[in-house]
Scaffold this motif. Structure first.
Motif, PDB file in Angstrom:
ATOM      1  N   PRO A  87       0.821  -1.210   0.000  1.00  0.00           N
ATOM      2  CA  PRO A  87       0.000   0.000   0.000  1.00  0.00           C
ATOM      3  C   PRO A  87       0.859   1.265   0.000  1.00  0.00           C
ATOM      4  N   GLY A  88       0.512   2.176  -0.898  1.00  0.00           N
ATOM      5  CA  GLY A  88       1.253   3.420  -1.049  1.00  0.00           C
ATOM      6  C   GLY A  88       2.279   3.384  -2.166  1.00  0.00           C
ATOM      7  N   GLU A  89       2.675   2.176  -2.599  1.00  0.00           N
ATOM      8  CA  GLU A  89       3.646   2.073  -3.684  1.00  0.00           C
ATOM      9  C   GLU A  89       2.957   2.253  -5.035  1.00  0.00           C
ATOM     10  N   ARG A  90       3.734   2.794  -5.974  1.00  0.00           N
ATOM     11  CA  ARG A  90       3.236   3.005  -7.332  1.00  0.00           C
ATOM     12  C   ARG A  90       4.104   2.259  -8.320  1.00  0.00           C
ATOM     13  N   GLY A  91       3.485   1.919  -9.437  1.00  0.00           N
ATOM     14  CA  GLY A  91       4.222   1.241 -10.489  1.00  0.00           C
ATOM     15  C   GLY A  91       3.632   1.571 -11.847  1.00  0.00           C
ATOM     16  N   GLU A  92       4.433   1.346 -12.873  1.00  0.00           N
ATOM     17  CA  GLU A  92       3.980   1.522 -14.249  1.00  0.00           C
ATOM     18  C   GLU A  92       3.833   0.141 -14.876  1.00  0.00           C
ATOM     19  N   ILE A  93       2.689  -0.119 -15.490  1.00  0.00           N
ATOM     20  CA  ILE A  93       2.444  -1.423 -16.095  1.00  0.00           C
ATOM     21  C   ILE A  93       3.329  -1.584 -17.319  1.00  0.00           C
ATOM     22  N   THR A  94       4.071  -2.699 -17.342  1.00  0.00           N
ATOM     23  CA  THR A  94       4.963  -2.972 -18.461  1.00  0.00           C
ATOM     24  C   THR A  94       4.500  -4.161 -19.290  1.00  0.00           C
ATOM     25  N   GLU A  95       3.768  -5.096 -18.686  1.00  0.00           N
ATOM     26  CA  GLU A  95       3.287  -6.291 -19.397  1.00  0.00           C
ATOM     27  C   GLU A  95       2.014  -6.787 -18.746  1.00  0.00           C
ATOM     28  N   ILE A  96       1.140  -7.387 -19.555  1.00  0.00           N
ATOM     29  CA  ILE A  96      -0.049  -8.058 -19.050  1.00  0.00           C
ATOM     30  C   ILE A  96      -0.088  -9.435 -19.706  1.00  0.00           C
ATOM     31  N   HIS A  97      -0.098 -10.484 -18.877  1.00  0.00           N
ATOM     32  CA  HIS A  97      -0.089 -11.857 -19.378  1.00  0.00           C
ATOM     33  C   HIS A  97      -1.326 -12.598 -18.906  1.00  0.00           C
ATOM     34  N   HIS A  98      -1.645 -13.672 -19.607  1.00  0.00           N
ATOM     35  CA  HIS A  98      -2.680 -14.588 -19.152  1.00  0.00           C
ATOM     36  C   HIS A  98      -2.207 -15.183 -17.846  1.00  0.00           C
ATOM     37  N   CYS A  99      -3.071 -15.256 -16.849  1.00  0.00           N
ATOM     38  CA  CYS A  99      -2.655 -15.692 -15.517  1.00  0.00           C
ATOM     39  C   CYS A  99      -2.378 -17.177 -15.432  1.00  0.00           C
ATOM     40  N   GLY A 100      -2.885 -17.961 -16.352  1.00  0.00           N
ATOM     41  CA  GLY A 100      -2.618 -19.401 -16.355  1.00  0.00           C
ATOM     42  C   GLY A 100      -3.422 -20.148 -15.319  1.00  0.00           C
ATOM     43  N   GLY A 101      -3.833 -21.339 -15.687  1.00  0.00           N
ATOM     44  CA  GLY A 101      -4.531 -22.197 -14.746  1.00  0.00           C
ATOM     45  C   GLY A 101      -5.998 -21.907 -14.560  1.00  0.00           C
ATOM     46  N   CYS A 102      -6.499 -20.837 -15.133  1.00  0.00           N
ATOM     47  CA  CYS A 102      -7.898 -20.482 -14.902  1.00  0.00           C
ATOM     48  C   CYS A 102      -8.773 -20.779 -16.101  1.00  0.00           C
ATOM     49  N   GLY A 103      -8.202 -21.129 -17.217  1.00  0.00           N
ATOM     50  CA  GLY A 103      -8.993 -21.372 -18.419  1.00  0.00           C
ATOM     51  C   GLY A 103      -9.632 -20.104 -18.950  1.00  0.00           C
ATOM     52  N   GLY A 104      -9.170 -18.943 -18.514  1.00  0.00           N
ATOM     53  CA  GLY A 104      -9.736 -17.675 -18.959  1.00  0.00           C
ATOM     54  C   GLY A 104     -10.940 -17.250 -18.144  1.00  0.00           C
TER      55      GLY A 104
END
Length: 99
Positions: free
Chosen positions: A9-26
């Protein structure tokens, strides 16, 4: 780069990649299984990115973690608060931003 779920909490970040999380079948992102559409990874990767984009999470966006307890993370993205599950947070890579 690190998974979004590791920010505190309180930390910030910039999104660099978005991947399929795997194991959930979508299903964790589309709220249902689409068995008639096949099981290729290409389909699921696109579906995951589309769901993240619908929520305002895109590569290059800055996010701030407001809460990182339990099964959900509460994020601040463009003046909006959104909650995502831990599996989705694990699939999003960020680079830290100095405040």
């Amino acid at each position: 780069m690190m998974p979004l779920e590791l920010l505190t909490p309180g930390e910030r970040g910039e999104i660099t990649e978005i991947h399929h999380c795997g194991g959930c079948g979508g299903g964790c992102h589309s709220h249902g299984h689409h068995k008639h559409e096949g099981h290729g990874h290409q389909h699921h990767k696109k579906a995951t990115a589309t769901r993240a984009e619908e929520m305002g999470l895109r590569v290059g966006k800055q996010v701030e973690v407001l809460n990182n307890e339990g099964s959900l993370l509460l994020l601040l993205v463009d003046e909006s608060r959104i909650a995502i599950d831990r599996r989705m947070a694990r699939s999003i890579k960020v680079k830290g931003i100095n405040a």
